[in-house]
Each structure stands twice: as structure tokens, then as C-alpha cells.
Design a protein around this motif. Structure first.
Motif, short mmCIF file in Angstrom:
data_model
loop_
_atom_site.label_atom_id
_atom_site.label_comp_id
_atom_site.label_asym_id
_atom_site.label_seq_id
_atom_site.Cartn_x
_atom_site.Cartn_y
_atom_site.Cartn_z
N LYS A 121 0.43 -1.15 0.44
CA LYS A 121 0.15 -0.29 0.01
C LYS A 121 1.11 1.86 0.11
O LYS A 121 0.54 2.56 -0.60
N ASP A 164 -5.42 -6.22 -0.46
CA ASP A 164 -5.06 -5.78 0.40
C ASP A 164 -7.17 -6.16 0.94
O ASP A 164 -7.23 -6.07 0.36
N SER A 165 -7.00 -7.17 1.85
CA SER A 165 -8.40 -7.23 2.39
C SER A 165 -9.47 -7.10 2.13
O SER A 165 -10.43 -6.28 1.80
N GLU A 166 -9.50 -5.23 2.77
CA GLU A 166 -10.52 -4.58 2.70
C GLU A 166 -10.44 -3.80 1.16
O GLU A 166 -12.08 -3.47 0.59
N ASN A 215 -2.45 1.46 9.52
CA ASN A 215 -2.34 0.88 9.14
C ASN A 215 -3.84 1.73 8.50
O ASN A 215 -4.12 1.63 6.97
N LYS A 216 -5.33 1.89 9.14
CA LYS A 216 -6.53 2.02 8.54
C LYS A 216 -6.43 3.47 7.86
O LYS A 216 -7.34 4.01 6.44
N GLU A 228 -4.93 3.10 4.17
CA GLU A 228 -5.66 1.95 3.73
C GLU A 228 -6.42 3.08 2.52
O GLU A 228 -7.34 2.72 1.96
MG MG Z 1 -6.02 -4.58 5.12
#
Ligand code: MG
Ligand code: NDP
Length: 357
Positions: free
Chosen positions: A99, A124-126, A189-190, A193
Motif C-alpha cells: 500500500k 489488501d483485504s479491505e 494502517n487504516k 488504507e
Molecule cells: Mg488491510
């Protein structure tokens, strides 16, 4: 059968990606690592790989440029930016776990992908969840990213003043590399993201919300203009988003854990405590200021994160250190990779100098 290159094959994502490729029976074109030569050589042998590089940035960039069907970039940090660019320049589609490539150099990466007509497939899972929810081709009104809350969810500032790197590395649901695990504890991290999603899906950060969801079953959601909300659910297992990025648009079978809703039971959603964890708001401020501020924020965060892991910076000092370095960066966007690396370097120095004072 596709031919895949994995950058960062010795890391958490890299190792899981090789498990996926092993099951699919696909060909590995090139592998790269930074320090773990032993594991890299095992992988090279097991997958009969012709091209590999360890620790040499130029060689890694060359591996990214070898023609293949997809380059999976699973390097951690801004070290992944040049390989992302090199892969795209050479005409290779990119599956992106790194990311930091987008946070630090989003405008340059997206422009190049656009010029070349190449996809950047989210790992990235999201972002994979959002990508999966977007397959009906309507423009979303809002993106909602879920956050596990990290290791320190619910803690007060007084409690956070005492926490150590060892505490931060105990993540409740995901088993990941050290840098991203600490980023999960600070909620950087968020925040990263949010910027990653803004670039990938062409959204303004004001239209990207974050909600705490401790169970990590709902991986993210998309709201459309009629009020319909689509979500992607699944057991917390990175092999699913990795495989989807590699097989897209196909869905291939996977022997993964299945989601059992009655066993899972209650799913909870809570507001983020922005007063205690200001990192997400800080990332949105950086995005509004422009790409140079984002590059500075990313560099400062990498530096502060590393200092915290070395026991040289307190947990509560991470976010203010990043904030000061980010606000010191000029407003506006980078014109070149040199601009990005200059902003990155200044921000790291800013964090170092402030700590020494
Ligand atoms: Mg993630
Ligand atoms: P790890 O720390 O486990 O692995 C990092 C990989 O990058 C290793 O192969 C490492 O090599 C290599 N590497 C480290 N530094 C450099 C460098 N300077 N130059 C080139 N290669 C380098 O990280 P993760 O796998 O956890 O994360 C990788 C990326 O994926 C990050 O951007 C992260 O945010 C993202 N991500 C990770 C998730 C996860 O579940 N782990 C989930 C979603 C996103 P070596 O081992 O040889 O040192």
C-alpha cells in the motif's frame, strides 16, 4: 495457467501467495527478498525459478520488469514504489499488497497504470472486498472500510503511555509482518488504507468511512446512491484476496476455511475513537494537502514505526511525530519520483531530529 512474479516472496503475504500459486499449479517467473536468503533459495528451488534477487534494489526492479502475466508486489514500505513503477513501465499488470506505493506515489502510479492501460488489482483485504462489491459497474457513493481496531482497541491514553512493541505485535485476528502489525495498533494502517482506497477507486477521502469491526468477517462495504450497501464477508484469511487478485475475473476453488454464520454469531460495529487514535484523521488531512504531504506522512510513519519497534520512541509519540513531519511538507503534488523520495527523506529526518531534541 499464468506466469507470476512475486516481489517480497519471503514475507507474510509472499509466502501465502506462493501457497496459492502452488495449489493453482502456475509458473513463477521471478522472486525477490531483502534479507532472508535461506528462504528465498528454498523457494527458488521449489518453484524452479530462473530469476531472483535479494537485497539489491536495482536487481529487484529488474525482476519486476521481466515480462509476465502479473507482478504481485508484497514488499513492505516505500521500497516497493520503484518496483511497482518498473512493473507497469514494462507492461506488467500489478497485484498490489504494497500500500505504501500508493500512499507515497499514488498520482504517479495511477497515471502510469492509466497510460499503459494496465490494472492495479488490490490484495489488501479491505480493497479486495470493495473491488468485489464494485463488480456491478455503478459508481459508489461511499466506501466503508472495516478496522479490527488493532492490539490496543479500547485502551485509554494513560494505558497507551505504557505499551511496548511486544504488546503491539499481538494482533487479535491477522498474522502479519511487524511493520503493518504496529500500523494496525496505531490505526495508521487504516489511515494508509483510506489513501490507498482513494487512489484505487477514485474517491474523495470525505466519502470514505472507517468502522471498527472486531471479528474481521466483513472485510469492507460499498454504499450506492440508492442507499443499498454491499459487503464482502469471509473467514479472515489473506489467501482469498491474494487468489482473487491473481485469478480475476475468474473465481477458482479454494480449500480455505468456510464462513459459518451461526458459529460466528454476533457481528459488531463501533465508531473509531479518533481522540485516542488520531492517525486516520491525520491521513485524511495529508490527502487533502496533496501527494507530497502523503509521501511525507508515509516516510515519517515508517521511521516512527521502526523507532517504536526498537524501543526508541513511545507509542503515544508516534502520531505527533508523523503529524509534525507531514505538516512541514509542502502542499501540492509530486512531479516525479525524485520529489517523492525527497519528501520521504526530509520527513524521516524530521522524525529523527525531533526525537533527539
Ligand atoms: Mg488491510
Ligand atoms: P513482511 O515484513 O512479512 O514481508 C516484507 C517482504 O518485503 C519480505 O519479503 C522482505 O524481505 C521484503 N522487504 C523488506 N524490506 C525490503 C526492501 N527494503 N526492499 C525490498 N524488499 C524488502 O510484510 P507483510 O507481508 O506483512 O506486508 C507486505 C505488504 O503487504 C505491506 O505493504 C503490507 O502493508 C501489505 N499487507 C499485508 C497484509 C498481511 O496480512 N501481512 C495484509 C494487507 C496488506 P525479507 O523477508 O527477505 O527481509
Amino acid at each position: 495457467m499464468k506466469r507470476i512474479t512475486i516481489l517480497g516472496s519471503t514475507g507474510s503475504i509472499g509466502v501465502q501467495a506462493l501457497q496459492v500459486i502452488d495449489r493453482l499449479g502456475w509458473q513463477v517467473v521471478a522472486l525477490t527478498a531483502h534479507s532472508n536468503e535461506t528462504l528465498l533459495h528454498q523457494q527458488v528451488k521449489q518453484f524452479n525459478v530462473k530469476h531472483f534477487a535479494c537485497g539489491n534494489a536495482e536487481e529487484i526492479a529488474k525482476c519486476a520488469a521481466i515480462p509476465c502475466d502479473i507482478v504481485l508486489n508484497a514488499i513492505v514500505g516505500i521500497a516497493g514504489l520503484v518496483p511497482t513503477i518498473e512493473a507497469l513501465r514494462a507492461g506488467n499488470p500489478v497485484a498490489l499488497a504494497n500500500k505504501e506505493s500508493l500512499v507515497a506515489g499514488g498520482s504517479l502510479v495511477m497515471q502510469l497504470a492509466h497510460e499503459k492501460g494496465l490494472p492495479i488489482l488490490p490484495v489488501d483485504s479491505e480493497h479486495s472486498a470493495i473491488f468485489q462489491c464494485l463488480q456491478d459497474n455503478n459508481s459508489p457513493a461511499k466506501l466503508i472500510l472495516t478496522a479490527s481496531g488493532g492490539a490496543f482497541f479500547g485502551k485509554t491514553r494513560e494505558q497507551l503511555a505504557q505499551v511496548t512493541a511486544a504488546d503491539a505485535l499481538q494482533h487479535p485476528t491477522w498474522n502479519m509482518g511487524a511493520k503493518i502489525t504496529v500500523d494496525s495498533a496505531t490505526l495508521f494502517n487504516k489511515g494508509l488504507e483510506v489513501i490507498e482506497a482513494a487512489w484505487l477507486f477514485g474517491m474523495h477521502v470525505d466519502d470514505i468511512d472507517v468502522v471498527v469491526h472486531r471479528q474481521s468477517i466483513v472485510h469492507s462495504l460499498v454504499e450506492y446512491n440508492d442507499g443499498a450497501v454491499l459487503a464482502q464477508l469471509g473467514a479472515p484469511d489473506m489467501q482469498l484476496p491474494i487468489q482473487y487478485a491473481l485469478t480475476y475475473p475468474a473465481r477458482l476453488p479454494m480449500p480455505a476455511q468456510r464462513l459459518n454464520l451461526t458459529e460466528t454469531g454476533t457481528l459488531t460495529f463501533e465508531a473509531v475513537d479518533h481522540a485516542t487514535f488520531p492517525a486516520i484523521e491525520l491521513c485524511k488531512i495529508a490527502w487533502r494537502r496533496g501527494g507530497l504531504a502523503c509521501a511525507a506522512l508515509n516516510g515519517a510513519n515508517e521511521q516512527a514505526n521502526a523507532l517504536f519497534r526498537q524501543g526508541k520512541l513511545g507509542f503515544l509519540d508516534i502520531t505527533p511525530a508523523v503529524q509534525q513531519a507531514m505538516l512541514a511538507a509542502p502542499v501540492g503534488n509530486p512531479n516525479s519520483l525524485d520529489d517523492v523520495f525527497a519528501a520521504d527523506k526530509l520527513a524521516r529526518e524530521h522524525v529523527d531530529n525531533n526525537r533527539k531534541r
